[in-house]
Design a protein around this motif. Structure first.
Motif, short mmCIF file in Angstrom:
data_model
loop_
_atom_site.label_atom_id
_atom_site.label_comp_id
_atom_site.label_asym_id
_atom_site.label_seq_id
_atom_site.Cartn_x
_atom_site.Cartn_y
_atom_site.Cartn_z
N LEU A 211 0.83 -1.21 0.00
CA LEU A 211 0.00 0.00 0.00
C LEU A 211 0.86 1.26 0.00
O LEU A 211 0.54 2.24 -0.69
N MET A 212 1.94 1.24 0.77
CA MET A 212 2.83 2.41 0.80
C MET A 212 3.43 2.66 -0.58
O MET A 212 3.51 3.81 -1.04
N ASP A 213 3.85 1.58 -1.24
CA ASP A 213 4.41 1.74 -2.59
C ASP A 213 3.36 2.24 -3.56
O ASP A 213 3.64 3.11 -4.41
N ALA A 216 2.70 5.93 -2.98
CA ALA A 216 3.76 6.77 -3.56
C ALA A 216 3.58 6.88 -5.07
O ALA A 216 3.76 7.96 -5.65
N MET A 217 3.22 5.79 -5.73
CA MET A 217 3.00 5.82 -7.17
C MET A 217 1.80 6.70 -7.53
O MET A 217 1.83 7.47 -8.49
N SER A 218 0.73 6.58 -6.72
CA SER A 218 -0.46 7.38 -6.97
C SER A 218 -0.18 8.87 -6.81
O SER A 218 -0.72 9.69 -7.55
N ARG A 219 0.67 9.21 -5.85
CA ARG A 219 1.00 10.62 -5.65
C ARG A 219 1.82 11.16 -6.82
O ARG A 219 1.76 12.36 -7.13
N ARG A 220 2.56 10.27 -7.50
CA ARG A 220 3.34 10.72 -8.66
C ARG A 220 2.50 10.86 -9.92
O ARG A 220 2.60 11.86 -10.63
N ASP A 221 1.68 9.83 -10.19
CA ASP A 221 0.96 9.84 -11.48
C ASP A 221 -0.55 10.00 -11.35
O ASP A 221 -1.26 10.02 -12.37
N TYR A 320 -8.65 5.49 -2.32
CA TYR A 320 -7.58 6.34 -1.78
C TYR A 320 -7.82 7.80 -2.16
O TYR A 320 -8.14 8.12 -3.31
N GLN A 321 -7.66 8.66 -1.17
CA GLN A 321 -7.80 10.09 -1.38
C GLN A 321 -6.41 10.73 -1.42
O GLN A 321 -5.51 10.31 -0.68
N PRO A 322 -6.20 11.71 -2.27
CA PRO A 322 -4.88 12.34 -2.38
C PRO A 322 -4.33 12.78 -1.03
O PRO A 322 -5.06 13.37 -0.21
N SER A 323 -3.05 12.44 -0.81
CA SER A 323 -2.31 12.80 0.41
C SER A 323 -2.77 12.06 1.65
O SER A 323 -2.29 12.33 2.76
N GLU A 324 -3.68 11.11 1.52
CA GLU A 324 -4.14 10.33 2.66
C GLU A 324 -3.05 9.33 3.07
O GLU A 324 -2.45 8.66 2.22
#
Length: 357
Positions: A211-213, A216-221, A320-324
């Motif tokens: 989930l952490m990985d 991190a991917m979701s925050r990038r793309d 997932y919500q951004p920055s959550e």
């Protein structure tokens, strides 16, 4: 290039350097004693064969062979050269005996013990044949007793190399087996550290890392993903009624059912004794809810553990919500599972919405 092939390439380079030095020594000895007939032709023929064998190895054509380093062809070709060198230039035959011995360490490193003993016997036979040829073709006095003693000493030296080399090869092979067993054991330990033994699914710790990985991917793309927690209803009662063995069968069956429904890019984890977790990659909330609802229906309709246990599940689904944070994401999902229990179980709750039959 892996470590094994680097070692083989290094040994090849050292063998070529050794062959060059002995060739130069052979040429110097022949010139010094004025015995140069056929010497140059023999050296050229030897190096043509050596270059051909080296090319076959360095081009990578031999990497699929059992003897990928072509150690045996190298040794046999070199033994033939040394033997003919002794016959053609008799004055240097005692010096060239050392070339035989210089070859054996490469055999120890690159051959099995049977092939190594075969090379030792070949060296003894070739040297004996060369000495006998010199004896019968000698025009002057030939010190038979001296050569006999020298030959016996040489044979003992070569066979000593072979016997010690055999022990080294056996130890090398045993070490190789132990290393393979250790790698398998480490792989098994790593698998056990990331997977649940009962269900074969990844465990909670590995799922949280995944989930952490993914976060991190979701925050990038900006790619979406959905997380769901699935809880077996009335699990304690099921354990009391059917026992540990059947319950483990049931959990394994539930895990396999979920794996069949989700995609290969998704993750299914054993999150607790009676709880599973899903991460649906690239999914929006509605799509994630539909997948988990399909899982809920299949579990409710299909008895587990060889048809002996019928169970239902309660599930919470969130996107997932951004920055959550991961902790906040899991806490939000767990709260929805609690809500599903309060509303009567056997249902999927997502963001406050409930899906019923």
């Amino acid at each position: 290039m892996n470590h094994l092939y680097r070692d083989i390439y290094r040994r090849h380079a050292l063998a070529l350097v050794g062959a060059l030095l002995f060739t130069l020594l052979y040429g110097f000895g022949g010139t010094l004693f004025g015995d140069t007939a056929w010497m140059i032709e023999l050296a050229i023929a030897f190096w043509c064969g050596l270059i051909l064998i080296s090319y076959w190895f360095w081009s990578g054509r031999s990497l699929s062979y059992r003897d990928s380093g072509l150690t045996l062809p190298y040794l046999v070709w070199s033994i033939m050269f040394v033997t003919l060198a002794i016959v053609i230039v008799p004055s240097v035959h005692q010096m060239m005996m050392m070339a035989y011995l210089a070859m054996l360490p490469f055999g120890i490193l690159g051959l099995g013990w049977r092939a190594l003993m075969g090379i030792c016997l070949l060296i003894v036979g070739c040297y004996s044949g060369a000495v006998l040829t010199l004896q019968y073709s000698a025009t002057g006095p030939f010190e038979s007793v001296r050569e006999l003693l020298l030959g016996i000493a040489f044979t003992l030296a070569v066979m000593s190399f072979g016997i010690v080399g055999r022990e080294f090869v056996l130890l090398r092979d045993a070490l190789g087996r132990k290393n393979r067993e250790l790698r398998l054991a480490l792989a098994r330990i790593e698998e056990l550290s990331t997977r649940d033994e009962t269900t074969g699914l990844i465990n909670r710790r590995h799922f949280v890392k995944t989930l952490m990985d993914k976060r991190a991917m979701s925050r990038r793309d900006g790619s979406p993903f959905v997380v769901a927690l699935v809880e077996i209803d009335h699990f304690d009662e099921v354990c009391t009624e059917f026992g540990e063995f059947r319950v483990e069968q049931m959990l394994a069956d539930v895990a396999q059912l979920m794996l069949v429904i989700v995609r290969e890019v998704d993750e299914v984890a054993c999150f607790g004794r009676d709880e599973f977790a899903l991460m649906l990659s690239g999914a929006q909330l509605i799509a994630g809810e539909q997948v988990v609802e399909r899982i809920r229906k299949r579990i409710a309709e299909q008895p587990m553990a060889e048809g002996m246990i019928s169970v239902t599940i309660s599930a919470g689904v969130v996107q997932y919500q951004p920055s959550e944070s991961v902790d906040a994401l899991l806490h939000r999902t767990d709260a929805l599972v609690v809500e599903a229990r309060k509303q009567g179980r056997n249902q999927v709750v997502s963001q406050g919405l409930t899906a019923f039959d």
